[in-house]
Design an enzyme around this catalytic site. Structure first.
Site, PDB file in Angstrom:
ATOM      1  N   ASN A  88       0.874  -1.182   0.000  1.00 37.86           N
ATOM      2  CA  ASN A  88       0.000   0.000   0.000  1.00 37.86           C
ATOM      3  C   ASN A  88       0.908   1.228   0.000  1.00 37.86           C
ATOM      4  OD1 ASN A  88      -1.767   2.066   0.555  1.00 37.86           O
ATOM      5  ND2 ASN A  88      -2.304   1.361   2.623  1.00 37.86           N
TER       6      ASN A  88
ATOM      7  N   LYS B 266       0.113   4.290  -0.279  1.00 44.47           N
ATOM      8  CA  LYS B 266      -0.510   5.480   0.322  1.00 44.47           C
ATOM      9  C   LYS B 266      -0.291   6.701  -0.576  1.00 44.47           C
ATOM     10  CE  LYS B 266      -0.129   3.258   4.747  1.00 44.47           C
ATOM     11  NZ  LYS B 266      -0.066   3.342   6.191  1.00 44.47           N
TER      12      LYS B 266
ATOM     13  N   HIS C  55      -9.511   1.223   4.948  1.00 49.01           N
ATOM     14  CA  HIS C  55      -8.237   1.366   5.663  1.00 49.01           C
ATOM     15  C   HIS C  55      -8.437   2.297   6.864  1.00 49.01           C
ATOM     16  CE1 HIS C  55      -4.138   2.544   6.568  1.00 49.01           C
ATOM     17  NE2 HIS C  55      -3.753   1.451   5.941  1.00 49.01           N
TER      18      HIS C  55
ATOM     19  N   GLU D 266      -6.785   4.658   7.976  1.00 55.92           N
ATOM     20  CA  GLU D 266      -6.558   6.086   7.709  1.00 55.92           C
ATOM     21  C   GLU D 266      -7.797   6.717   7.079  1.00 55.92           C
ATOM     22  OE1 GLU D 266      -2.866   5.547   5.609  1.00 55.92           O
ATOM     23  OE2 GLU D 266      -1.944   4.947   7.507  1.00 55.92           O
TER      24      GLU D 266
ATOM     25  N   GLU E  33      -5.412  -5.021  10.560  1.00 49.43           N
ATOM     26  CA  GLU E  33      -4.402  -3.979  10.733  1.00 49.43           C
ATOM     27  C   GLU E  33      -4.643  -3.241  12.055  1.00 49.43           C
ATOM     28  OE1 GLU E  33      -2.447  -2.846   6.800  1.00 49.43           O
ATOM     29  OE2 GLU E  33      -4.166  -1.535   7.055  1.00 49.43           O
TER      30      GLU E  33
ATOM     31  N   GLY F  86       2.509   2.232  10.757  1.00 49.52           N
ATOM     32  CA  GLY F  86       3.452   3.341  10.613  1.00 49.52           C
ATOM     33  C   GLY F  86       4.172   3.701  11.902  1.00 49.52           C
TER      34      GLY F  86
ATOM     35  N   SER G 232       3.430  -2.225  10.262  1.00 50.77           N
ATOM     36  CA  SER G 232       4.884  -2.298  10.439  1.00 50.77           C
ATOM     37  C   SER G 232       5.477  -3.663  10.070  1.00 50.77           C
ATOM     38  CB  SER G 232       5.278  -1.899  11.864  1.00 50.77           C
ATOM     39  OG  SER G 232       4.892  -0.556  12.125  1.00 50.77           O
TER      40      SER G 232
HETATM   41  P1  PGA Z   1       2.885   0.244   7.618  1.00 48.16           P
HETATM   42  O1  PGA Z   1       1.422   0.445   6.987  1.00 48.16           O
HETATM   43  O2  PGA Z   1       3.430  -1.029   7.044  1.00 48.16           O
HETATM   44  O3  PGA Z   1       3.654   1.462   7.184  1.00 48.16           O
HETATM   45  O4  PGA Z   1       2.717   0.158   9.102  1.00 48.16           O
HETATM   46  C1  PGA Z   1       0.548  -0.630   6.810  1.00 48.16           C
HETATM   47  C2  PGA Z   1      -0.771  -0.149   6.234  1.00 48.16           C
HETATM   48  O5  PGA Z   1      -1.227   0.925   6.621  1.00 48.16           O
HETATM   49  O6  PGA Z   1      -1.374  -0.832   5.379  1.00 48.16           O
END
Ligand code: PGA
Length: 258
Positions: free
Chosen positions: A13, A15, A98, A100, A170, A176, A216
């Site tokens: 992803n 983003k 997601h 976010e 997730e 992140g 992560s």
């Molecule tokens: P990350 O993000 O690997 O940077 O923690 C995962 C995601 O949001 O899908």
């Protein structure tokens, strides 16, 4: 390790990162370093890069996904993109719900369900994201949150309709932050998700659905995570932007059992 009927899926992803040049460079580098068969690989660039990346990926095993879609097919919805448009741009999958989007853009379980329906209608694989916040975990609400998100996001669907569904667990506190769920935490959540799906849609459905872990995921923790029986793949943010790191994640190896 995931069951034989559930092919591991490693999804990146991106983003809101990378310009066109950077997007093309990243997939070109990945294509040079593709591992053996037996795993499925997908990248989800921003909307602007979908067509150029689709050109590079044509005829290769890497699949293209988008990060969101609108539930209407067309119309006066300024700033939105439909499932048909994503399909036309070369996508075969789409990330939905997601954290976010839930956190910053008002996504709810009800809008998630509409997007899942639109994705299926357009012939896109829906990758449904669910996960608890730190506060929810610390106040013992993790299972309730996961159950609510599954029931709300998949409300009104039958098992055959959801045949292609992928779920991504997730935990919001791991996204992140560099703070990955332990293997045990991931396995417990994945097993809970599978059991919940069994209650909702039947044992057969639950046994076949792929559940990815996200939060992560890095080259140094992917092997452990993937060795858990209910972890069928990974949804990777930060580490999917570096070709060498994502290539290593795709090449995960299951450590021998002691
Ligand atoms: P990350 O993000 O690997 O940077 O923690 C995962 C995601 O949001 O899908």
């Amino acid at each position: 390790m995931t069951q034989p009927n559930r092919k591991p899926l490693l999804a990146g992803n991106w983003k809101m990162h990378l310009d066109l040049k950077g997007s093309v460079e990243l997939v070109r580098a990945l294509l040079k370093d593709l591992p053996a068969d037996g795993r499925e690989v997908l990248v989800a660039p921003p909307f602007t890069a979908l067509s150029v990346v689709a050109e590079v990926l044509k005829g290769t095993p890497i699949r293209l996904g988008a990060q969101n879609l609108h539930w209407e097919e067309k119309g006066a919805f300024t700033g939105e993109v439909s499932g048909g448009q994503l399909k036309d741009a070369g996508c075969s999958a789409v990330i939905i719900g997601h954290s976010e989007r839930r956190q910053f853009f008002g996504e709810t379980d009800a809008t998630v369900a509409k997007r899942v329906r639109a994705a299926l209608k357009a012939g896109l694989v829906p990758i449904l994201c669910i996960g608890e916040t730190l506060d929810e975990r610390e106040s013992q609400r993790t299972w309730r949150v996961l159950e609510t998100q599954l029931q709300g996001g998949l409300e009104g669907f039958t098992a055959p309709e959801l045949a292609t569904l992928v779920v991504a667990y997730e935990p919001v506190w791991a996204i992140g932050t560099g703070k990955t769920a332990t293997q045990g935490q991931a396995q417990d959540a994945h097993l809970f998700i599978r059991k919940t799906l069994a209650k909702m849609l039947g044992e057969g459905f639950a046994a076949g659905v792929r559940i990815l872990y996200g939060g992560s995921v890095k080259p140094d923790n992917v092997d452990g995570l993937m060795s858990e029986p209910d972890v069928d793949g990974a949804l990777v943010g930060g580490a999917s932007l570096k070709a060498a790191d994502f290539a290593r994640i795709i090449k995960f190896q299951i450590p021998a059992r002691r």
